[in-house]
Motif scaffolding. Structure first.
Motif, PDB file in Angstrom:
ATOM      1  N   PRO A 152      40.123 119.206 -39.391  1.00  0.00           N
ATOM      2  CA  PRO A 152      39.991 120.540 -38.774  1.00  0.00           C
ATOM      3  C   PRO A 152      41.125 120.844 -37.792  1.00  0.00           C
ATOM      4  N   LEU A 153      41.597 119.808 -37.122  1.00  0.00           N
ATOM      5  CA  LEU A 153      42.710 119.998 -36.186  1.00  0.00           C
ATOM      6  C   LEU A 153      43.978 120.378 -36.945  1.00  0.00           C
ATOM      7  N   LEU A 154      44.213 119.719 -38.071  1.00  0.00           N
ATOM      8  CA  LEU A 154      45.401 120.012 -38.873  1.00  0.00           C
ATOM      9  C   LEU A 154      45.370 121.435 -39.423  1.00  0.00           C
ATOM     10  N   HIS A 155      44.180 121.993 -39.658  1.00  0.00           N
ATOM     11  CA  HIS A 155      44.071 123.364 -40.172  1.00  0.00           C
ATOM     12  C   HIS A 155      44.630 124.383 -39.176  1.00  0.00           C
ATOM     13  N   LEU A 156      44.696 124.005 -37.912  1.00  0.00           N
ATOM     14  CA  LEU A 156      45.191 124.937 -36.891  1.00  0.00           C
ATOM     15  C   LEU A 156      46.714 125.015 -36.853  1.00  0.00           C
ATOM     16  N   LEU A 157      47.385 124.138 -37.603  1.00  0.00           N
ATOM     17  CA  LEU A 157      48.854 124.119 -37.572  1.00  0.00           C
ATOM     18  C   LEU A 157      49.466 125.429 -38.053  1.00  0.00           C
ATOM     19  N   SER A 158      48.716 126.192 -38.821  1.00  0.00           N
ATOM     20  CA  SER A 158      49.260 127.438 -39.369  1.00  0.00           C
ATOM     21  C   SER A 158      49.088 128.636 -38.437  1.00  0.00           C
ATOM     22  N   VAL A 159      48.423 128.439 -37.295  1.00  0.00           N
ATOM     23  CA  VAL A 159      48.098 129.582 -36.432  1.00  0.00           C
ATOM     24  C   VAL A 159      49.338 130.139 -35.743  1.00  0.00           C
ATOM     25  N   SER A 160      50.078 129.288 -35.058  1.00  0.00           N
ATOM     26  CA  SER A 160      51.275 129.726 -34.336  1.00  0.00           C
ATOM     27  C   SER A 160      52.076 128.498 -33.932  1.00  0.00           C
ATOM     28  N   ASN A 161      53.300 128.704 -33.511  1.00  0.00           N
ATOM     29  CA  ASN A 161      54.131 127.585 -33.058  1.00  0.00           C
ATOM     30  C   ASN A 161      53.557 126.919 -31.813  1.00  0.00           C
ATOM     31  N   VAL A 162      53.039 127.727 -30.903  1.00  0.00           N
ATOM     32  CA  VAL A 162      52.461 127.173 -29.673  1.00  0.00           C
ATOM     33  C   VAL A 162      51.287 126.274 -30.000  1.00  0.00           C
ATOM     34  N   VAL A 163      50.402 126.759 -30.881  1.00  0.00           N
ATOM     35  CA  VAL A 163      49.238 125.974 -31.288  1.00  0.00           C
ATOM     36  C   VAL A 163      49.689 124.704 -32.021  1.00  0.00           C
ATOM     37  N   SER A 164      50.695 124.831 -32.885  1.00  0.00           N
ATOM     38  CA  SER A 164      51.182 123.676 -33.639  1.00  0.00           C
ATOM     39  C   SER A 164      51.682 122.576 -32.711  1.00  0.00           C
ATOM     40  N   VAL A 165      52.439 122.952 -31.696  1.00  0.00           N
ATOM     41  CA  VAL A 165      52.956 121.953 -30.752  1.00  0.00           C
ATOM     42  C   VAL A 165      51.816 121.226 -30.058  1.00  0.00           C
ATOM     43  N   LEU A 166      50.791 121.961 -29.653  1.00  0.00           N
ATOM     44  CA  LEU A 166      49.660 121.331 -28.962  1.00  0.00           C
ATOM     45  C   LEU A 166      48.860 120.425 -29.898  1.00  0.00           C
ATOM     46  N   VAL A 167      48.661 120.858 -31.144  1.00  0.00           N
ATOM     47  CA  VAL A 167      47.959 120.015 -32.124  1.00  0.00           C
ATOM     48  C   VAL A 167      48.727 118.717 -32.331  1.00  0.00           C
ATOM     49  N   LEU A 168      50.028 118.809 -32.513  1.00  0.00           N
ATOM     50  CA  LEU A 168      50.855 117.625 -32.731  1.00  0.00           C
ATOM     51  C   LEU A 168      50.886 116.727 -31.502  1.00  0.00           C
ATOM     52  N   THR A 169      50.839 117.330 -30.320  1.00  0.00           N
ATOM     53  CA  THR A 169      50.805 116.537 -29.088  1.00  0.00           C
ATOM     54  C   THR A 169      49.519 115.725 -28.999  1.00  0.00           C
TER      55      THR A 169
END
Length: 493
Positions: free
Chosen positions: A386-403
């Motif tokens: 579910p966390l990986l699904h958020l990678l497509s939302v925005s760059n800001v969200v992607s950075v936080l998910v990856l962090t």
């Protein structure tokens, strides 16, 4: 050809520490930026019954002669209704910026209005206060400054008996406080903090909500950390605020939203967060998070996201305090319920208010940064996908998910093994195709940790055309070193 020697583990271990340090520096910069984000705004309080009665009445632009006539009638009219009617007409006119400018230029106008505010006629007092409220809502600083002579009287009336009048005075003060340093300079020595502390004992929800608004405006002043927040912390306000934020049947959403923002601004000031923690701020916000997660599952009630934002921010910032580590062990903040509740809120925000997703992810970052137990909860609840699904939302969200994923990976081989068993690699290959260098950089950091701790990760990366994905970023100055390091490890182990 990359030399095998340069790909040994020793340089990579140094790289892990460097990654860790770089990530912490970036998080510190983000925290500072988030602390400086404020919600400076003004509120316009208008009586719904009056609005309905006056429906169809267009707010007119009045000149000096008309304003003088209204003020003269309000002062010297022969009948109460005539005097009140003159102020009602003036109030309608003051809804127009042009009338406001004319009014403050007119000699003696504010003095007359203050005189009516302090009269012994309740209806005239109320209409005069409504006129001042219209002026306080102005976006023109000169109009706001002109209201200065009335502020001490508005403060005095906070100890009155009419809840409607107190509510009006609080919203008017809140509008003036946020706009004018001169107003704050006058009100602080006159005792605005003790006056607000007395108001918070009110049984009226409308008064409490207005109080929360006025206090939040005061707490956002640039001089608040030095001149205002120490007084607030020394009063009964924080403990009473925490009582009003306690989950339960008596929790009122409007009141809770205002005081959650107040708490957020106090926490951001870092004046004395250890005191707030000992008073129960961490446990209250933690329980409120769990309650919010339950509420969004039970109801479609609009407005829950308004409370979620300050609760998430307050918790995130408190968790960065050293004192929170000791207290956290005694609270319900160290179990899977918090992670589960947070993901329920993330799903809710994804559907209702995607712009607030970074708030929830920032809290997840702070929970997982130094806590293997929260990382374990993330894995045991199968929340990586579910966390990986958020990678497509925005760059800001992607950075936080990856962090967050980096936080999990850096805990060691056992954590990386569980991370690797899902769709992580394909998701990372997708993020390497992003044009945003911060997203790509965070993806490279995660890959570096996986190559270190997970046997076979580098080989699987090669088999999935990983080198081609890396080659896209060889020329990016910010990414060159990391790209080259990964290339040599992938090729030579």
């Amino acid at each position: 050809m990359w030399s095998r020697e340069r790909g040994r583990l020793k340089p990579l271990r140094c790289g892990v520490e460097e990654l860790r340090c770089r990530r912490r520096e970036r998080e510190a910069a983000l925290r500072k930026a988030r602390r400086e984000q404020q919600l400076v705004s003004k509120r316009l309080l208008r009586d719904e019954a009056l609005e309905e009665a006056e429906e169809g009445c267009v707010a007119m632009i009045f000149g000096e002669a008309e304003i003088q006539q209204f003020l003269r009638l309000a002062q010297r009219g022969t009948e109460e209704k005539e005097r009140e009617g003159a102020l009602v007409s003036l109030r309608r006119g003051l809804q127009r910026p042009e009338t406001q400018q004319t009014f403050i230029r007119l000699e003696g106008s504010i003095r007359t209005l203050v005189g009516l505010l302090t009269s012994n006629r309740a209806l005239l007092q109320l209409e005069a206060a409504r006129c001042l409220h219209e002026l306080s809502h102005s976006e023109q600083s000169a109009v706001v400054e002109a209201c200065l002579p009335a502020t001490s009287y508005l403060l005095t009336y906070l100890s009155g008996h009419s809840s409607d009048f107190i509510e009006l005075c609080l919203y008017t003060l809140g509008n003036l406080i946020v706009e004018s340093e001169a107003v704050r300079r006058q009100l602080l020595p006159q005792g605005i903090v003790p006056a607000l502390a007395a108001c918070i004992q009110s049984p009226h929800l409308t008064v409490l909500e207005a109080l929360g608004y006025a206090l939040s405006q005061l707490l956002q002043a640039k001089e608040a950390p030095e001149k205002i927040i120490p007084s607030v912390l020394g009063s009964t306000l924080p403990q009473r605020m925490l009582q009003l934020l306690q989950p339960g049947p008596k929790l009122n959403l409007g009141v809770a939203v205002e005081f959650a923002w107040c708490l957020h601004y106090i926490i951001c000031s870092q004046v004395n967060n250890a005191l707030l923690i000992t008073q129960g701020a961490l446990s209250t916000l933690g329980l409120l998070l769990l309650d919010l997660a339950g509420a969004v599952q039970r109801t479609e009630d609009a407005g829950l996201e308004l409370l979620a934002c300050p609760v998430l921010r307050g918790l995130s910032n408190l968790l960065t305090e050293a004192a929170a580590e000791a207290v956290g062990r005694q609270l319900q903040l160290r179990d899977e319920r918090v992670v589960a509740a947070l993901f329920i809120l993330l799903q809710f925000l994804f559907q209702k208010q995607p712009s607030l997703l970074p708030e929830g992810l920032w809290l997840l970052n702070n929970l997982t940064a130094n806590s293997p137990s929260f990382c374990t909860s993330l894995l045991s609840l199968d929340l990586i996908e579910p966390l990986l699904h958020l990678l497509s939302v925005s760059n800001v969200v992607s950075v936080l998910v990856l962090t967050v994923l980096c936080n999990v990976a850096e805990k060691g081989p056992a954590y990386c093994q569980r991370l690797w068993s899902g769709p992580l690699l394909s998701s990372l290959l997708d993020t390497l195709a992003f044009s945003d260098t911060e997203v790509v950089g965070q993806s490279l950091e995660l890959l570096q940790l996986l190559f270190l701790y997970q046997p076979g990760a580098a080989q699987a990366f090669l088999q999935q055309s990983g080198l081609q994905a890396l080659q896209r970023h060889e020329e990016a100055a910010q990414l060159q070193d990391r790209v080259h390091a990964l290339q040599q490890i992938a090729l030579h182990g």
